[in-house]
Write an enzyme that holds these catalytic residues in place. Sequence first.
Site, PDB file in Angstrom:
ATOM      1  N   LYS A  13       8.626   6.315   2.937  1.00  0.00           N
ATOM      2  CA  LYS A  13       8.016   7.042   4.070  1.00  0.00           C
ATOM      3  C   LYS A  13       9.025   7.224   5.196  1.00  0.00           C
ATOM      4  O   LYS A  13       9.143   8.293   5.766  1.00  0.00           O
ATOM      5  CB  LYS A  13       6.803   6.275   4.646  1.00  0.00           C
ATOM      6  CG  LYS A  13       5.719   5.968   3.651  1.00  0.00           C
ATOM      7  CD  LYS A  13       4.553   5.268   4.324  1.00  0.00           C
ATOM      8  CE  LYS A  13       4.837   3.851   4.770  1.00  0.00           C
ATOM      9  NZ  LYS A  13       4.936   2.856   3.691  1.00  0.00           N
ATOM     10  N   ARG A  88      -3.396   3.269   8.679  1.00  0.00           N
ATOM     11  CA  ARG A  88      -3.349   2.323   7.563  1.00  0.00           C
ATOM     12  C   ARG A  88      -4.740   1.804   7.218  1.00  0.00           C
ATOM     13  O   ARG A  88      -4.869   0.997   6.289  1.00  0.00           O
ATOM     14  CB  ARG A  88      -2.488   1.133   7.953  1.00  0.00           C
ATOM     15  CG  ARG A  88      -1.077   1.143   7.380  1.00  0.00           C
ATOM     16  CD  ARG A  88      -0.415  -0.111   7.862  1.00  0.00           C
ATOM     17  NE  ARG A  88       0.725  -0.545   7.127  1.00  0.00           N
ATOM     18  CZ  ARG A  88       1.989  -0.225   7.426  1.00  0.00           C
ATOM     19  NH1 ARG A  88       2.253   0.615   8.385  1.00  0.00           N
ATOM     20  NH2 ARG A  88       2.977  -0.759   6.753  1.00  0.00           N
ATOM     21  N   ARG A 127      17.829  -4.380  -2.072  1.00  0.00           N
ATOM     22  CA  ARG A 127      18.256  -4.471  -0.660  1.00  0.00           C
ATOM     23  C   ARG A 127      18.794  -5.873  -0.364  1.00  0.00           C
ATOM     24  O   ARG A 127      19.769  -6.022   0.359  1.00  0.00           O
ATOM     25  CB  ARG A 127      17.075  -4.150   0.271  1.00  0.00           C
ATOM     26  CG  ARG A 127      16.759  -2.658   0.350  1.00  0.00           C
ATOM     27  CD  ARG A 127      15.853  -2.344   1.527  1.00  0.00           C
ATOM     28  NE  ARG A 127      14.510  -2.872   1.373  1.00  0.00           N
ATOM     29  CZ  ARG A 127      13.524  -2.266   0.722  1.00  0.00           C
ATOM     30  NH1 ARG A 127      13.731  -1.090   0.154  1.00  0.00           N
ATOM     31  NH2 ARG A 127      12.324  -2.803   0.634  1.00  0.00           N
ATOM     32  N   ARG A 135      14.811  -6.808   7.298  1.00  0.00           N
ATOM     33  CA  ARG A 135      13.621  -7.101   8.106  1.00  0.00           C
ATOM     34  C   ARG A 135      13.046  -8.447   7.685  1.00  0.00           C
ATOM     35  O   ARG A 135      13.162  -8.831   6.517  1.00  0.00           O
ATOM     36  CB  ARG A 135      12.581  -6.005   7.861  1.00  0.00           C
ATOM     37  CG  ARG A 135      12.876  -4.752   8.630  1.00  0.00           C
ATOM     38  CD  ARG A 135      12.071  -3.578   8.171  1.00  0.00           C
ATOM     39  NE  ARG A 135      10.665  -3.863   7.879  1.00  0.00           N
ATOM     40  CZ  ARG A 135       9.776  -2.932   7.566  1.00  0.00           C
ATOM     41  NH1 ARG A 135      10.138  -1.665   7.529  1.00  0.00           N
ATOM     42  NH2 ARG A 135       8.529  -3.250   7.307  1.00  0.00           N
ATOM     43  N   ARG A 146       1.993  -7.719   1.260  1.00  0.00           N
ATOM     44  CA  ARG A 146       1.858  -6.395   1.883  1.00  0.00           C
ATOM     45  C   ARG A 146       1.228  -5.404   0.898  1.00  0.00           C
ATOM     46  O   ARG A 146       0.489  -4.505   1.298  1.00  0.00           O
ATOM     47  CB  ARG A 146       3.216  -5.893   2.374  1.00  0.00           C
ATOM     48  CG  ARG A 146       3.739  -6.736   3.548  1.00  0.00           C
ATOM     49  CD  ARG A 146       5.175  -6.414   3.864  1.00  0.00           C
ATOM     50  NE  ARG A 146       5.323  -5.149   4.545  1.00  0.00           N
ATOM     51  CZ  ARG A 146       6.395  -4.365   4.441  1.00  0.00           C
ATOM     52  NH1 ARG A 146       7.401  -4.695   3.680  1.00  0.00           N
ATOM     53  NH2 ARG A 146       6.443  -3.235   5.103  1.00  0.00           N
TER      54      ARG A 146
END
Length: 192
Positions: A13, A88, A127, A135, A146
Amino acid sequence: MNLVLFGPPGAGKGTQSKILTQTRGLPQLSTGDMLRAAIAAGSPLGLTCKALLDKGELVPDETVIDIIAQRYDQPDCAGGAVFDGFPRTIPQAEALDKMLQQRGRKIDLVVELKVDDAELLARVENRIKAGGVLRSDDTPETLAHRLEVYYKNTAPLIGYYRDQGKLQTVDGMAPVEVVTATIAGLLQGLRP
Ligand code: AMP
């Protein structure tokens, strides 16, 4: 033009929103970025939200609805915006519809970026392997939570926007350029 990009964490996104900002001049309104900025600044909002972000929990609807309304009334949103990570929940989607309606505006298109869970996990692991600044919620463990939150609270938006005839689902597993081109095609097909 007002666009909503939604999808699970790591679906792309943010990447696609930034591209839309460059190509269309639409500001990217990312509630996640706004909350992280508040945390970095040590503001009262940041202090109350930090633990929720670290755990991958949603912050209360009223909090994000307020920050979006304030941000949307800035002059750079006069031509619309790309909503990234907001709404959300169904109450957030209803509040967004109401906020836009009060300003004589509307959502033109909602893009759902569809990516399967295994790919989202692989992206986090890549990552981590690549090093760099990550993060605090960018870990395999937090991702699992999540995702649970996403399927429970956010996935119902699929039906909400489908019923409004605004939903388009895009294969977020495709290469970035292909996703960008697909979204560009959808925007071209919009009726004025
Ligand atoms: P994001 O950068 O969009 O992945 O968001 C990071 C985190 O910020 C989320 O896991 C939530 O804790 C919080 N957050 C961002 N946007 C929202 C939202 N619209 N509603 C509730 N919490 C949010």
